[in-house]
Design a protein around this motif. Structure first.
Motif, mmCIF file in Angstrom:
data_model
loop_
_atom_site.group_PDB
_atom_site.id
_atom_site.type_symbol
_atom_site.label_atom_id
_atom_site.label_comp_id
_atom_site.label_asym_id
_atom_site.label_seq_id
_atom_site.Cartn_x
_atom_site.Cartn_y
_atom_site.Cartn_z
ATOM 1 N N ILE A 311 0.878 -1.181 0.000
ATOM 2 C CA ILE A 311 0.000 0.000 0.000
ATOM 3 C C ILE A 311 0.907 1.219 0.000
ATOM 4 C CG2 ILE A 311 -1.746 1.296 1.287
ATOM 5 C CD1 ILE A 311 -2.699 -1.345 2.472
ATOM 6 N N PHE A 312 0.790 2.038 -1.066
ATOM 7 C CA PHE A 312 1.725 3.133 -1.269
ATOM 8 C C PHE A 312 0.959 4.447 -1.461
ATOM 9 C CE2 PHE A 312 3.392 -0.772 -3.287
ATOM 10 C CZ PHE A 312 4.396 -1.057 -2.369
ATOM 11 N N ASP A 313 1.249 5.409 -0.594
ATOM 12 C CA ASP A 313 0.568 6.697 -0.656
ATOM 13 C C ASP A 313 1.094 7.586 -1.782
ATOM 14 O OD1 ASP A 313 -0.954 6.017 1.572
ATOM 15 O OD2 ASP A 313 0.564 6.775 2.965
ATOM 16 N N SER A 314 2.309 7.300 -2.236
ATOM 17 C CA SER A 314 2.941 8.154 -3.239
ATOM 18 C C SER A 314 4.045 7.382 -3.939
ATOM 19 C CB SER A 314 3.540 9.401 -2.575
ATOM 20 O OG SER A 314 4.583 9.018 -1.686
ATOM 21 N N VAL A 315 4.572 7.944 -5.027
ATOM 22 C CA VAL A 315 5.684 7.322 -5.736
ATOM 23 C C VAL A 315 6.933 7.238 -4.848
ATOM 24 C CG1 VAL A 315 7.279 7.573 -7.686
ATOM 25 C CG2 VAL A 315 4.818 7.869 -8.034
ATOM 26 N N PRO A 316 7.290 8.303 -4.115
ATOM 27 C CA PRO A 316 8.436 8.167 -3.209
ATOM 28 C C PRO A 316 8.268 7.042 -2.194
ATOM 29 C CG PRO A 316 7.923 10.485 -3.531
ATOM 30 C CD PRO A 316 6.809 9.707 -4.177
ATOM 31 N N ASP A 317 7.038 6.844 -1.713
ATOM 32 C CA ASP A 317 6.771 5.752 -0.786
ATOM 33 C C ASP A 317 7.019 4.410 -1.471
ATOM 34 O OD1 ASP A 317 5.950 4.444 1.508
ATOM 35 O OD2 ASP A 317 3.836 4.470 0.939
ATOM 36 N N LEU A 318 6.592 4.286 -2.731
ATOM 37 C CA LEU A 318 6.816 3.066 -3.513
ATOM 38 C C LEU A 318 8.313 2.831 -3.716
ATOM 39 C CD1 LEU A 318 6.000 0.730 -5.434
ATOM 40 C CD2 LEU A 318 5.722 2.464 -7.242
ATOM 41 N N ILE A 319 9.037 3.862 -4.083
ATOM 42 C CA ILE A 319 10.482 3.733 -4.328
ATOM 43 C C ILE A 319 11.206 3.326 -3.053
ATOM 44 C CG2 ILE A 319 12.566 5.010 -4.925
ATOM 45 C CD1 ILE A 319 10.870 6.659 -6.876
ATOM 46 N N ASP A 320 10.821 3.910 -1.922
ATOM 47 C CA ASP A 320 11.437 3.535 -0.649
ATOM 48 C C ASP A 320 11.244 2.041 -0.368
ATOM 49 O OD1 ASP A 320 12.306 6.099 -0.197
ATOM 50 O OD2 ASP A 320 10.652 6.639 1.156
ATOM 51 N N SER A 321 10.050 1.539 -0.684
ATOM 52 C CA SER A 321 9.752 0.126 -0.438
ATOM 53 C C SER A 321 10.599 -0.773 -1.339
ATOM 54 C CB SER A 321 8.263 -0.143 -0.661
ATOM 55 O OG SER A 321 7.946 -1.502 -0.437
ATOM 56 N N ILE A 322 10.714 -0.397 -2.610
ATOM 57 C CA ILE A 322 11.529 -1.184 -3.546
ATOM 58 C C ILE A 322 12.988 -1.176 -3.122
ATOM 59 C CG2 ILE A 322 12.390 -1.284 -5.918
ATOM 60 C CD1 ILE A 322 9.656 -0.215 -6.830
ATOM 61 N N GLU A 323 13.495 -0.020 -2.743
ATOM 62 C CA GLU A 323 14.897 0.071 -2.325
ATOM 63 C C GLU A 323 15.145 -0.725 -1.049
ATOM 64 O OE1 GLU A 323 15.569 4.258 -2.116
ATOM 65 O OE2 GLU A 323 16.003 4.457 -4.259
ATOM 66 N N ALA A 324 14.171 -0.743 -0.143
ATOM 67 C CA ALA A 324 14.316 -1.547 1.077
ATOM 68 C C ALA A 324 14.374 -3.031 0.733
ATOM 69 C CB ALA A 324 13.153 -1.262 2.031
ATOM 70 N N TYR A 325 13.581 -3.454 -0.266
ATOM 71 C CA TYR A 325 13.596 -4.854 -0.695
ATOM 72 C C TYR A 325 14.954 -5.212 -1.299
ATOM 73 C CZ TYR A 325 12.262 -9.216 -2.972
ATOM 74 O OH TYR A 325 12.207 -10.529 -3.377
ATOM 75 N N ILE A 326 15.507 -4.308 -2.113
ATOM 76 C CA ILE A 326 16.825 -4.548 -2.713
ATOM 77 C C ILE A 326 17.891 -4.646 -1.631
ATOM 78 C CG2 ILE A 326 18.609 -3.552 -4.192
ATOM 79 C CD1 ILE A 326 16.372 -2.329 -5.893
ATOM 80 N N ASP A 327 17.835 -3.750 -0.636
ATOM 81 C CA ASP A 327 18.810 -3.783 0.452
ATOM 82 C C ASP A 327 18.730 -5.094 1.221
ATOM 83 O OD1 ASP A 327 19.698 -1.254 -0.238
ATOM 84 O OD2 ASP A 327 18.467 -0.226 1.270
ATOM 85 N N ALA A 328 17.511 -5.549 1.504
ATOM 86 C CA ALA A 328 17.335 -6.813 2.224
ATOM 87 C C ALA A 328 17.855 -7.980 1.387
ATOM 88 C CB ALA A 328 15.866 -7.015 2.577
ATOM 89 N N ASN A 329 17.592 -7.939 0.093
ATOM 90 C CA ASN A 329 18.106 -8.977 -0.812
ATOM 91 C C ASN A 329 19.631 -9.022 -0.772
ATOM 92 O OD1 ASN A 329 17.624 -10.712 -3.553
ATOM 93 N ND2 ASN A 329 19.350 -9.322 -3.846
ATOM 94 N N ASN A 330 20.263 -7.859 -0.818
ATOM 95 C CA ASN A 330 21.718 -7.803 -0.878
ATOM 96 C C ASN A 330 22.392 -8.103 0.466
ATOM 97 O OD1 ASN A 330 21.473 -7.174 -3.557
ATOM 98 N ND2 ASN A 330 21.796 -4.969 -3.286
#
Length: 361
Positions: A311-330
């Motif tokens: 659930i994303f209130d804005s594009v920056p919120d979406l980007i933060d979520s994607i970047e957090a997923y990448i960080d967790a992956n790495n």
């Protein structure tokens, strides 16, 4: 020394049924192994090699080959007379269910159900379900696949798979692609949490709060991902991402990029940049062959684990979520294990082309 056994002869229909059984997660283990042994025998693999690869005796391999040559699949799932429980489903009934399931469809329908098949054959629904379960037949499901018409298909497959199975020294192999138009979706009402006896809930409708495009490059050796969210997926953004990759890969390593044939990847500006950055080498997958690019599997995981229920209130919120997923992956990367050889892929595609030609004629 006896001569090696000749490849087992089977029809395309038999091969399709055996491939379904060989992939089944519900069929009996012995039947799955038997299907794999017969398929390997049809591919010309020797009896002793098949025996060692699948953990059965050479005598068992010979017996299965002889039974298939004499009876095909008509006796599949039954036991010899005088042994064990007597089969409750007539052999001709099993054969007819298999034939109809794999070669025909009900009138005005796209696939069989247990009800329509039971009515057609004149048996109970439980009988149809039992036969389908034992043979791993699932007419209600289908896999997506398209045979590529790329004139350089073979060469591209050999090139890409060669990178996966035998990567060059002093180099990094990156599978790269864009996941475009990722939507920042917000639900129209608050979701309810999961409680004992009830799943969590979300509204079926949503509000769109804009989109972003994720450029991602998966390191096939380590499983780490270089990712960057950009507004669009034009050649300008692709160039920006190439510069990001260039800055994050150690300078002493060559960079081999596996990517698709999207026009952006071949733009004159991109070619000019590559000409000045000699360590970058582009390897293009065949057209209609996204399954050959390992980052597509990573995109699927991203969608299932992060985006689909987000659930994303804005594009920056979406980007933060994607970047957090990448960080967790790495932080805990797990590379995908590629096992298919170029030869096995080319053989499978050749069979698919033959089947399509036969059905079109």
């Amino acid at each position: 020394m006896s001569a090696p056994a000749a490849p087992l002869t089977m029809t395309d229909t038999d091969r399709e049924v055996l491939e379904i059984i060989a992939r089944s997660s519900t069929a009996a283990h012995r039947e799955v192994v038997r299907a794999r042994v017969l398929l390997a025998s049809a591919d010309g693999v020797g009896i002793r090699t098949v025996s060692g690869d699948h953990g059965v005796s050479a005598m068992t391999v010979r017996a299965w080959r002889e039974a298939f040559t004499a009876e095909g699949l008509t006796q599949w799932g039954t036991v010899k007379k005088g042994r064990g429980r007597k089969p409750s489903i007539p052999e001709d009934t099993i054969a007819e269910i298999v034939r109809l399931t794999t070669t025909e469809t009900p009138e005005a329908e796209t696939h069989w159900s247990v009800r329509s098949m039971a009515k057609k054959v004149g048996v109970s629904r439980s009988t149809v379900h039992r036969v389908w379960s034992e043979l791993g037949l699932k007419p209600h499901r289908h896999d997506t696949f398209k045979v590529s018409n790329d004139p350089n298909f073979d060469a591209k497959v050999i090139d890409v798979v060669g990178l996966y199975l035998n990567p060059p020294e002093k180099a990094v192999v990156l599978c790269m692609d864009e996941k475009s138009s990722i939507q920042a979706l917000d639900r129209t009402q608050a979701s309810l949490p999961m409680v004992p006896g009830r799943a969590g809930t979300m509204t079926h409708d949503y509000k769109r709060n804009g989109t972003t495009t994720l450029f991602a490059a998966l390191d096939v050796l380590t499983g780490k991902v270089i990712g960057q969210c950009l507004p669009k997926h034009r050649h300008e953004e692709f160039l920006t991402f190439l510069k990001t990759v260039d800055s994050q890969v150690p300078k002493g390593l060559q960079v081999h990029l596996v990517l698709d044939n999207y026009a952006t990847h071949k733009h004159a500006v991109i070619k000019h940049w590559l000409a000045n950055h000699k360590r970058f080498h582009l390897h293009f997958t065949p057209t209609s062959s996204s399954w050959l690019n390992q980052v597509e599997r990573w995109f699927r995981d991203l969608t299932e684990k992060n985006l689909r229920r987000g659930i994303f209130d804005s594009v920056p919120d979406l980007i933060d979520s994607i970047e957090a997923y990448i960080d967790a992956n790495n932080d805990d990367p797990k590379p995908y294990v590629w096992t298919a050889t170029a030869e096995s892929i080319l053989e499978k595609v050749a069979r698919a082309r033959t089947t399509l030609t036969e059905r079109a004629s």
